[in-house]
Design a protein around this motif. Structure first.
Motif, PDB file in Angstrom:
ATOM      1  N   PRO A  44     -64.119 -21.774  10.585  1.00  0.00           N
ATOM      2  CA  PRO A  44     -63.139 -21.588   9.515  1.00  0.00           C
ATOM      3  C   PRO A  44     -61.918 -20.815  10.008  1.00  0.00           C
ATOM      4  CG  PRO A  44     -65.041 -20.152   9.193  1.00  0.00           C
ATOM      5  CD  PRO A  44     -65.346 -21.028  10.366  1.00  0.00           C
ATOM      6  N   TYR A  89     -61.433 -16.487   5.648  1.00  0.00           N
ATOM      7  CA  TYR A  89     -62.708 -16.034   5.116  1.00  0.00           C
ATOM      8  C   TYR A  89     -63.099 -16.855   3.888  1.00  0.00           C
ATOM      9  CZ  TYR A  89     -62.463 -12.078   8.255  1.00  0.00           C
ATOM     10  OH  TYR A  89     -62.409 -11.302   9.377  1.00  0.00           O
ATOM     11  N   ASP A  90     -64.400 -16.872   3.626  1.00  0.00           N
ATOM     12  CA  ASP A  90     -64.915 -17.608   2.468  1.00  0.00           C
ATOM     13  C   ASP A  90     -64.438 -16.947   1.179  1.00  0.00           C
ATOM     14  OD1 ASP A  90     -67.488 -15.825   1.414  1.00  0.00           O
ATOM     15  OD2 ASP A  90     -66.996 -15.548   3.539  1.00  0.00           O
ATOM     16  N   GLY A  91     -64.593 -17.663   0.078  1.00  0.00           N
ATOM     17  CA  GLY A  91     -64.104 -17.193  -1.213  1.00  0.00           C
ATOM     18  C   GLY A  91     -64.715 -15.871  -1.656  1.00  0.00           C
ATOM     19  N   ARG A 141     -71.811 -13.923   6.237  1.00  0.00           N
ATOM     20  CA  ARG A 141     -70.745 -14.894   6.002  1.00  0.00           C
ATOM     21  C   ARG A 141     -70.426 -15.648   7.289  1.00  0.00           C
ATOM     22  NH1 ARG A 141     -66.485 -10.136   5.850  1.00  0.00           N
ATOM     23  NH2 ARG A 141     -66.040 -10.087   8.067  1.00  0.00           N
ATOM     24  N   PRO A 142     -69.775 -16.792   7.141  1.00  0.00           N
ATOM     25  CA  PRO A 142     -69.347 -17.528   8.330  1.00  0.00           C
ATOM     26  C   PRO A 142     -68.313 -16.712   9.114  1.00  0.00           C
ATOM     27  CG  PRO A 142     -69.165 -18.878   6.347  1.00  0.00           C
ATOM     28  CD  PRO A 142     -69.481 -17.496   5.909  1.00  0.00           C
ATOM     29  N   SER A 199     -65.874 -13.408   0.256  1.00  0.00           N
ATOM     30  CA  SER A 199     -65.293 -12.336   1.072  1.00  0.00           C
ATOM     31  C   SER A 199     -63.891 -11.983   0.595  1.00  0.00           C
ATOM     32  CB  SER A 199     -65.230 -12.745   2.548  1.00  0.00           C
ATOM     33  OG  SER A 199     -66.522 -12.912   3.068  1.00  0.00           O
ATOM     34  N   ARG A 200     -63.101 -12.994   0.305  1.00  0.00           N
ATOM     35  CA  ARG A 200     -61.736 -12.739  -0.167  1.00  0.00           C
ATOM     36  C   ARG A 200     -61.757 -12.073  -1.542  1.00  0.00           C
ATOM     37  NH1 ARG A 200     -61.124 -18.129   1.361  1.00  0.00           N
ATOM     38  NH2 ARG A 200     -60.543 -18.671  -0.758  1.00  0.00           N
TER      39      ARG A 200
END
Length: 175
Positions: free
Chosen positions: A8, A11-13, A73-74, A15-16
């Motif tokens: 990615p 950051y994923d949703g 998280r990724p 995390s944001r």
């Protein structure tokens, strides 16, 4: 057909979302924490004091979730033009930032000399009933707030520096 793992770019949703919820609470709490000194003795003091404590109480589990989630998280790689030394510095600075946030939140709770009502509804008792301990955590909280303010300003200046330098790939990771 080739099977490629794509990393990615942001950051994923979750995390944001956690980042911005914590950021908004910290910005508000820092500003209001200092303004509370000017409001002492006014009709507004109690309301904003309880609101500040309530938001600090809510920020604590959000920070715990945020801190824990980063291990699951990724991974989002840094841009290739960022040196290894700079990456290590940024990781270390973020770790210290997390630590200062936790110290600020925990000391803010442990300094309480009386309980309060979370959102005016749920009673939260004072966790420590020893004035000397409360006073220690009050002093620690003051220094933690100053340190947090320095880290926050450093973070904002770093974001602005990257933005002005045209390095939007770093900034876009959290937007």
């Amino acid at each position: 057909m080739e099977n490629r793992l794509t990393l990615p770019v942001r950051y994923d949703g979750l995390s944001r979302l956690l980042h911005w919820v914590v950021a908004i609470i910290i910005i508000y709490a820092m500003c209001m924490g200092y303004l509370l000194h000017a409001l002492e003795g006014t009709a507004y003091f109690q309301f904003f004091s309880v609101l500040n404590m309530t938001l600090g109480t809510l920020a604590t589990p959000v920070m715990i979730i945020r801190f824990t989630w980063r291990f699951f998280r990724p991974s989002v790689p840094y841009p290739t033009d960022v040196s290894v030394l700079k990456k290590k510095f940024m990781i270390f600075a973020h770790e210290l930032f997390y630590l200062v946030i936790f110290i600020t939140l925990i000391s803010g709770f442990l300094m309480l000399q009386k309980g309060y009502n979370l959102f005016g509804l749920f009673p939260i008792p004072r966790p420590v009933d020893t004035l000397a301990v409360n006073e220690f955590f009050f002093v620690l909280h003051r220094y933690a707030c100053i340190t947090l303010g320095i880290f926050f300003l450093g973070h904002v200046f770093a974001v602005a520096k990257h933005y002005l330098a045209g390095k939007k790939s770093i900034i876009s990771r959290m937007f």
